[in-house]
Design an enzyme around this catalytic site. Structure first.
Site, short mmCIF file in Angstrom:
data_model
loop_
_atom_site.label_atom_id
_atom_site.label_comp_id
_atom_site.label_asym_id
_atom_site.label_seq_id
_atom_site.Cartn_x
_atom_site.Cartn_y
_atom_site.Cartn_z
N HIS A 97 -67.74 -3.56 -8.01
CA HIS A 97 -67.91 -2.38 -6.86
C HIS A 97 -68.18 -2.64 -5.78
O HIS A 97 -68.40 -3.84 -5.40
CB HIS A 97 -68.87 -1.78 -7.40
CG HIS A 97 -70.33 -2.32 -7.41
ND1 HIS A 97 -71.63 -1.59 -7.08
CD2 HIS A 97 -70.83 -3.52 -7.24
CE1 HIS A 97 -72.45 -2.26 -7.17
NE2 HIS A 97 -72.16 -3.42 -7.26
N CYS A 117 -67.85 2.74 -1.95
CA CYS A 117 -67.50 2.56 -3.29
C CYS A 117 -66.47 3.36 -3.92
O CYS A 117 -65.60 2.88 -4.59
CB CYS A 117 -68.84 3.08 -4.18
SG CYS A 117 -69.13 5.11 -3.85
N HIS A 175 -71.86 7.01 -7.12
CA HIS A 175 -71.64 5.75 -6.92
C HIS A 175 -70.58 5.55 -8.13
O HIS A 175 -70.94 5.91 -9.15
CB HIS A 175 -72.77 4.63 -7.24
CG HIS A 175 -72.27 3.19 -6.81
ND1 HIS A 175 -72.18 2.86 -5.63
CD2 HIS A 175 -72.00 2.26 -7.83
CE1 HIS A 175 -71.56 1.75 -5.64
NE2 HIS A 175 -71.71 1.21 -6.76
#
Length: 348
Positions: A323, A263, A311
């Site tokens: 993402h 991420c 995240h």
């Protein structure tokens, strides 16, 4: 702002389990047997548990990334200290050679005076502590000895610092190994759960995903609003476009591109394409700009999730982001609602 192609609405936070099964097996490299589904566990329960394990793996991945970044910093610091120590040793040798030349000249002119004899003894530092002997020396000799002593102290300090950095580097490398094992352990547990699914359960998952995809398509077609609901700066727009260009690239923990990402690896790579350097881990990226609330988000802002900020994605507009999700997934569009949103950060 530059236009962006309109994404499909994501159907849920998790990756497809069938895709995750293949990816997890490839990533871990072994068939996991350390976990198993409870006898009465439903398919949805298994999916939820697999999601939890992948999230735990992602949390550890960010810790791994931080340790890896520290390893690189330590290696640079150690290299600089070693170079500085080498230069310092050369300078010390020059000073000592100069003092030796003075001693030779004195000897030729009638022998060494007591002060030089003390200097050339086995413990010159003791000489500097003897004020009566220091008074016998010329100002030039005294200054040369002070320079030698100062240089020696500097070298000793640099060697001590290098030793400390080397010890820390060894600890960091041990930590990296432990984090890697922990990540692979979580993925193994997830794979073991997925291995419990029967063919009928796999077909059930496939049918559910097909229905969700169809529903997503309908929602996307019925949405008349322009996808972007804000204005991005030039660099933010460039970073967003870079991330969008990697749609479909696989998630690989620890990866920073250009063909695979985790991420924070994706967000860091995307902003790097726009000429902006971001820290490696999501928690540090959160402090790379000005924090904004969800209502203030503009395309190109970083968006962070979970209380630990484990995240991160890049906001696209209309409540969506791009993402790299987790193991088994690929770079994709997703709704901000799929995970507990914390805040956004406007980098550029």
């Amino acid at each position: 702002m530059a236009s962006h192609r309109r994404p499909k609405q994501p159907s849920r936070a998790r990756m497809t389990l069938l895709g995750a099964a293949a990816s997890a097996a490839a990533t871990v490299g072994v068939t996991a047997t350390s976990a198993s589904a409870d006898p009465g566990q439903s398919v949805d329960d298994v999916r939820e548990e697999v999601d939890d394990l992948h999230h735990e793996a992602e949390e550890i991945t960010e810790e791994f990334n931080g340790a890896q970044e520290r390893e690189e910093q330590l290696q640079e610091e150690i290299s600089e200290l070693q170079d500085s120590t080498a230069r310092g040793q050369e300078r010390l040798n020059e000073l000592r050679n100069g003092m030796g030349s003075m001693a030779t000249a004195q000897y030729r002119n009638g022998g060494l005076d007591p002060s030089m004899q003390l200097f050339l003894s086995s413990d010159p530092d003791e000489f500097l502590d003897q004020a009566s002997a220091l008074d016998q020396m010329s100002a030039k000799q005294a200054e040369a000895l002070r320079l030698i002593q100062d240089q020696q102290r500097t070298l000793d300090q640099q060697r001590e610092e290098a030793g400390e950095r080397l010890a820390e580097l060894e600890e960091v490398r041990t930590t990296l190994g432990e984090k890697k094992d922990s990540i692979q352990g979580k993925l193994s547990e997830a794979q073991a759960l997925l291995n419990q699914l029967t063919e009928e359960e796999r077909q059930e998952i496939a049918a559910a995903e097909a229905a969700e995809a169809e529903e997503s398509e309908r929602a996307s077609r019925s949405e008349s609003r322009d996808f972007s609901d804000g204005t991005a700066s030039g660099r933010a727009s460039a970073a967003l476009n870079a991330a969008i260009s990697k749609l479909g690239s696989p998630y690989v923990w620890g990866a920073t591109g250009p063909s695979s990402f985790d991420c924070s690896g994706l967000t860091g790579w995307a902003y790097n394409q726009a000429g902006v350097s971001l820290p490696r881990v999501s928690q540090d990226q959160a402090n790379a700009g000005t924090r904004v609330s969800q209502s203030e988000l503009a395309p190109g802002d970083l968006v962070f999730f979970y209380p630990g900020l484990t995240h991160v994605g890049i906001y696209v507009g209309n409540g969506q982001m791009v993402h790299a999700p987790s193991t088994g997934g690929v770079v994709e569009y997703a709704s901000l609602s799929i995970m507990p949103f914390q805040f956004g950060t406007r980098v550029a």
